[in-house]
Design an enzyme around this catalytic site. Structure first.
Site, PDB file in Angstrom:
ATOM      1  CB  ILE A  46     -40.808 -12.436  20.467  1.00  0.00           C
ATOM      2  CG1 ILE A  46     -42.280 -12.066  20.752  1.00  0.00           C
ATOM      3  CG2 ILE A  46     -39.514 -11.290  19.988  1.00  0.00           C
ATOM      4  CD1 ILE A  46     -42.847 -10.720  21.526  1.00  0.00           C
TER       5      ILE A  46
ATOM      6  CB  CYS B 115     -30.283 -18.169  24.726  1.00  0.00           C
ATOM      7  SG  CYS B 115     -32.062 -17.983  23.924  1.00  0.00           S
TER       8      CYS B 115
END
Length: 240
Positions: A185, A202
């Site tokens: 993460i 993304c």
């Protein structure tokens, strides 16, 4: 920050969702910026060591020099410029940015000794981020159609179709080999947000990117690390 002695109960059990390996997890914080290629090489070596029971499970917290990474689903059309170095990587997902002021947490766990469920694992990483943000009074949320953790921005203009604006504050990208996890993460503390303009992060257009400091919270990396460790232990087991 909320008192760590009275944390809000989260939507998941405060016990590990994935079971426990039976041994403490090593917690390591890099003191200097870590070159991305070096990080990947070390993760792969550690993952192999964990698979062979030569290394303990580990969480490695780092910051990288400014760069873009392209995951296994990355589209060339989402790289808007190459002003920063671009690295192709084996993690899932599309393009993202790493740089100083962003806490990257590389999580290397042995799911052979836990629960072999990748959807559960990703959900637990998301909950770790959400619980951590909650301690700073930030409501992070999942979205079914968008990877990562998002915060609502009601004071910003809506999108062209009237959709309320949301900004991404944390990204998730994992790889699993022989049920050993790596990558992990990234949470934005105070990165250079303008660097995100070189990619479509993304693959999500319209919504933006934010950070703890951008939201008006003078949080340091050390502040975040303390809470990350506390919240990690509730979901994954003890660290040392």
């Amino acid at each position: 920050m909320k008192s760590a002695s009275n944390p809000k109960r989260d939507t998941l059990s405060t016990h590990s969702m994935l079971g426990k390996s039976g041994n403490p997890i090593e917690w390591e914080i890099a003191s200097d910026l870590v070159a991305y290629e070096d990080a990947v090489a070390r993760m792969e070596a550690l993952a192999q060591g964990i698979a062979e029971d030569r290394e303990p499970e580990r969480v490695w917290l780092v910051e990288h020099p400014p760069l873009y990474t392209a995951g296994t689903s990355a589209s060339d059309a989402h790289l808007l410029n190459d002003a920063l170095p671009v690295f192709k990587t084996g993690r899932g997902g599309e393009h993202t940015y790493h740089g100083p002021g962003q806490r990257v947490c590389y999580v290397m766990l042995n799911l052979n000794k836990r629960t072999q469920d990748l959807r559960l694992y990703v959900a637990t990483l998301e909950q770790w981020i959400i619980n951590t943000l909650d301690q700073f009074n930030i409501k992070g949320e999942r979205r079914e159609d968008r990877v990562g953790v998002w915060v609502r921005r009601p004071k910003k203009p809506t999108l062209f179709d009237g959709t309320p604006r949301e900004d991404k504050i944390a990204a998730i990208g994992i790889r699993v080999r022989k049920w050993i996890t790596y990558h992990g993460i990234a949470i934005n503390v105070e990165p250079e947000l303008s660097h995100y303009e070189g990619i479509i992060p993304c693959g999500v257009e319209g919504h933006g990117i934010t950070s703890l400091v951008d939201l008006g919270l003078p949080v340091t990396m050390e502040d975040l690390d303390i809470v990350l460790k506390q919240e990690f232990e509730k979901l994954f087991g003890a660290v040392e």
